[in-house]
Design a protein around this motif. Structure first.
Motif, PDB file in Angstrom:
ATOM      1  N   VAL A 114       7.169 -16.065  42.021  1.00  0.00           N
ATOM      2  CA  VAL A 114       7.309 -16.784  40.751  1.00  0.00           C
ATOM      3  C   VAL A 114       8.775 -16.833  40.331  1.00  0.00           C
ATOM      4  O   VAL A 114       9.271 -17.876  39.896  1.00  0.00           O
ATOM      5  CB  VAL A 114       6.432 -16.130  39.649  1.00  0.00           C
ATOM      6  CG1 VAL A 114       6.792 -16.657  38.276  1.00  0.00           C
ATOM      7  CG2 VAL A 114       4.955 -16.367  39.941  1.00  0.00           C
ATOM      8  N   GLU A 115       9.465 -15.721  40.473  1.00  0.00           N
ATOM      9  CA  GLU A 115      10.885 -15.670  40.104  1.00  0.00           C
ATOM     10  C   GLU A 115      11.702 -16.655  40.943  1.00  0.00           C
ATOM     11  O   GLU A 115      12.565 -17.366  40.415  1.00  0.00           O
ATOM     12  CB  GLU A 115      11.420 -14.256  40.281  1.00  0.00           C
ATOM     13  CG  GLU A 115      12.829 -14.068  39.774  1.00  0.00           C
ATOM     14  CD  GLU A 115      13.300 -12.628  39.896  1.00  0.00           C
ATOM     15  OE1 GLU A 115      14.516 -12.440  40.091  1.00  0.00           O
ATOM     16  OE2 GLU A 115      12.468 -11.709  39.807  1.00  0.00           O
ATOM     17  N   ALA A 116      11.422 -16.722  42.228  1.00  0.00           N
ATOM     18  CA  ALA A 116      12.129 -17.657  43.101  1.00  0.00           C
ATOM     19  C   ALA A 116      11.837 -19.102  42.694  1.00  0.00           C
ATOM     20  O   ALA A 116      12.739 -19.954  42.682  1.00  0.00           O
ATOM     21  CB  ALA A 116      11.740 -17.426  44.559  1.00  0.00           C
ATOM     22  N   ALA A 117      10.596 -19.373  42.334  1.00  0.00           N
ATOM     23  CA  ALA A 117      10.233 -20.723  41.902  1.00  0.00           C
ATOM     24  C   ALA A 117      10.954 -21.083  40.604  1.00  0.00           C
ATOM     25  O   ALA A 117      11.443 -22.211  40.447  1.00  0.00           O
ATOM     26  CB  ALA A 117       8.719 -20.829  41.727  1.00  0.00           C
ATOM     27  N   LEU A 118      11.023 -20.139  39.677  1.00  0.00           N
ATOM     28  CA  LEU A 118      11.724 -20.405  38.411  1.00  0.00           C
ATOM     29  C   LEU A 118      13.217 -20.663  38.653  1.00  0.00           C
ATOM     30  O   LEU A 118      13.806 -21.527  37.997  1.00  0.00           O
ATOM     31  CB  LEU A 118      11.540 -19.234  37.443  1.00  0.00           C
ATOM     32  CG  LEU A 118      10.138 -19.083  36.838  1.00  0.00           C
ATOM     33  CD1 LEU A 118      10.014 -17.763  36.090  1.00  0.00           C
ATOM     34  CD2 LEU A 118       9.813 -20.252  35.926  1.00  0.00           C
TER      35      LEU A 118
END
Length: 165
Positions: A114-118
Motif C-alpha cells: 500500500v505504501e509503495a502504491a501511495l
C-alpha cells in the motif's frame, strides 16, 4: 462476571501497556490466592485464566510478541506448574505466537504494498492495493469486520478514490 469484564477490556484495548497492567493485576491475584491458601482448584482456575489472557495477547499480530511469549514462559515456571502442564502450556503458546508472527509478516508485506502504491501516485495502483488488502482481510485472514477499517483507511489516507467506484 469479573472474569468476563476483564476479558472484554483486554480484547477491546490493544495498547500493550494497558494489557500488561491487566496481566500484572491477574498475576497479583494468583499470588495472593497462593499466599492465603485458597483451595487448589480455584488457584488452578485463576492460573488458567491468566494463561488465557496471555494467549489472547499473543494471538494479536503485533511486533514484540516474542517478549510476551518469554514473559509467559517465565511466569509458567514461577507459578510452579507441574512439568507436563508446563510443557503443554509452553507448546500451546509457542504455536499461537508462531501463527501470530506469520500473520504479522503478511500484514507488513501488505502495508509495504500500500505504501509503495501511495508513493507511485497512480490511482489505479492505489485502488488495487487497497482492494487487495480488503480481500486479504475478508478471505485469507477471515476478518470480515476489518474490511470496514481497511475501507475507511483507504479513504482517509488520501490518494484513493474507492468511493467513486
Amino acid at each position: 462476571m469479573k472474569k468476563l469484564s476483564t476479558q472484554l477490556v483486554f480484547i477491546r484495548c490493544m495498547d500493550q501497556s494497558y494489557g500488561k497492567k491487566i496481566i500484572d493485576f491477574e498475576i497479583d491475584e494468583v499470588e495472593d490466592m497462593i499466599e492465603i491458601n485458597i483451595p487448589t482448584d480455584e488457584i488452578a482456575a485463576a492460573k488458567n485464566h491468566l494463561f488465557n489472557l496471555y494467549s489472547r495477547k499473543l494471538n494479536v499480530p503485533l511486533i514484540g510478541n516474542d517478549k510476551s511469549l518469554e514473559e509467559a514462559i517465565v511466569l509458567a515456571k514461577e507459578l510452579h506448574l507441574d512439568q507436563n502442564s508446563f510443557e503443554n502450556e509452553e507448546k500451546r503458546m509457542k504455536m499461537i505466537c508462531s501463527d501470530s508472527e506469520e500473520k504479522l509478516q503478511i500484514y507488513m508485506k501488505m502495508e509495504e504494498k500500500v505504501e509503495a502504491a501511495l508513493k507511485s501516485a497512480d490511482p489505479m495502483e492505489i485502488q488495487n492495493a487497497w482492494i487487495e488488502y480488503a480481500d486479504l482481510e475478508q478471505n485469507r485472514m477471515k476478518q470480515p469486520t476489518r474490511v470496514i477499517f481497511t475501507y475507511e483507511r483507504a479513504i482517509s489516507e488520501g490518494g484513493c478514490c474507492l468511493y467513486d467506484t
